[in-house]
Design an enzyme around this catalytic site. Sequence first.
Site, PDB file in Angstrom:
ATOM      1  N   PHE A  38      -7.939  -3.283  11.283  1.00 26.03           N
ATOM      2  CA  PHE A  38      -6.697  -3.169  10.619  1.00 26.03           C
ATOM      3  C   PHE A  38      -6.422  -1.356   9.730  1.00 26.03           C
ATOM      4  CE2 PHE A  38      -9.578  -6.571  10.404  1.00 26.03           C
ATOM      5  CZ  PHE A  38      -8.442  -7.653  10.205  1.00 26.03           C
ATOM      6  N   TYR A  43       6.929   2.812   8.685  1.00 29.14           N
ATOM      7  CA  TYR A  43       5.822   1.387   8.523  1.00 29.14           C
ATOM      8  C   TYR A  43       6.040   0.504   9.421  1.00 29.14           C
ATOM      9  CZ  TYR A  43       2.516  -2.123   7.489  1.00 29.14           C
ATOM     10  OH  TYR A  43       2.044  -3.475   7.376  1.00 29.14           O
ATOM     11  N   ARG A  56       9.721 -14.388  -0.649  1.00 31.13           N
ATOM     12  CA  ARG A  56       9.081 -13.027   0.836  1.00 31.13           C
ATOM     13  C   ARG A  56       8.443 -14.558   1.026  1.00 31.13           C
ATOM     14  NH1 ARG A  56      11.663 -10.074   1.151  1.00 31.13           N
ATOM     15  NH2 ARG A  56      11.366  -7.505   1.343  1.00 31.13           N
ATOM     16  N   ASP A  94      13.832  -2.604   2.049  1.00 31.39           N
ATOM     17  CA  ASP A  94      13.392  -4.321   1.614  1.00 31.39           C
ATOM     18  C   ASP A  94      14.408  -5.007   2.413  1.00 31.39           C
ATOM     19  OD1 ASP A  94      10.961  -4.411   0.635  1.00 31.39           O
ATOM     20  OD2 ASP A  94      12.204  -4.245  -1.715  1.00 31.39           O
TER      21      ASP A  94
END
Length: 319
Positions: free
Chosen positions: A68, A136, A219, A282
């Site tokens: 993680f 990312y 989302r 986004d």
Amino acid sequence: MKLLVTGGAGYIGSVVAAQLVEAGHDVTVLDDLSTGHADAVPRGARFVNRPITEAGDALDGVEGVLHFAARSLVGESVEKPGLYWSNNLGGTLALLHAMHEYGVRRLVFSSTAATYGEPERSPILETDPTRPTNPYGASKLAVDTALTAYSGLHKLGAVSLRYFNVAGAYTAPGGDLYRERHTVETHLIPNVLRVATGERESVSVFGTDYPTPDGTCVRDYIHVADLARAHLLALDATTEGEHRVYNLGNGTGFSVREVVEVCREVTGHEIPTVVGPRRPGDPAVLVASSEKIQRELGWKPERTSMSEIVADAWNAIPR
Ligand code: UDP
């Protein structure tokens, strides 16, 4: 099984570590506390305060790694891409090298919906194109790509779990509570709840001109306890020489405005909103098809209601 959980002092890693301990595994958490909290390491797990680039003898005798530890802020990744390439890709390659040295052949990797970028259709399938729109997502996709190569080369059994929007909190059977508590909080639900507690005056809505029913981003929110449970199934499903990829979401989309409304209902507080510009990187809609993991591993989300997800997050905030 003797397991190493990197990033096990963070939000998702600590919930998975707790569930692994409950399931009777021998768990060591490796975390450099750059963003995690030492007191989030579950009771019954060992703690090694080290970065993933120095896992070394923490891998001795380990049968599986749940990985993680990573940088995970989209906005920060746009501003400081180097941090994301070095930590998320470079760090993971170092970890894979060390795992190979120590003969560790099972890996469950924390991947993300951000690997898909702006999707062509909804819900998203694992076979859909991966075109990340920020560093990312790109760094996580690079790891997924490396895992496919490594699994063939080094007889690694790897599973990448592509998370959609993780929220809620987890109460272990013994009563210990695990919750999201980032020092820099960028996520929608915790930010809305900070308005409800009075810590903030209002929440920004990042863009109201998206091609969605109410103009705000949609989302797929998944409860952290459901998400964590999938890691235990994935660990059992790891197969030498194979790399599998699974999406993890509820399959239902909620807009930013709908989330704010649920938070109003659950908390009973006014939540003033301020409309702001879009946040770069986004996508308009991100909703998962989790049909593959349901079919192949028998996973099923149990806490699918948005009210329950928000209520668990809300009740976990110390007040
Ligand atoms: N968002 C927002 N205000 C905030 C935080 C997030 O409007 O203060 C929006 C964001 O643009 C996105 C959605 O809420 O459409 C979820 O964002 P979050 O950062 O929680 O998760 P992400 O989708 O980036 O993984």
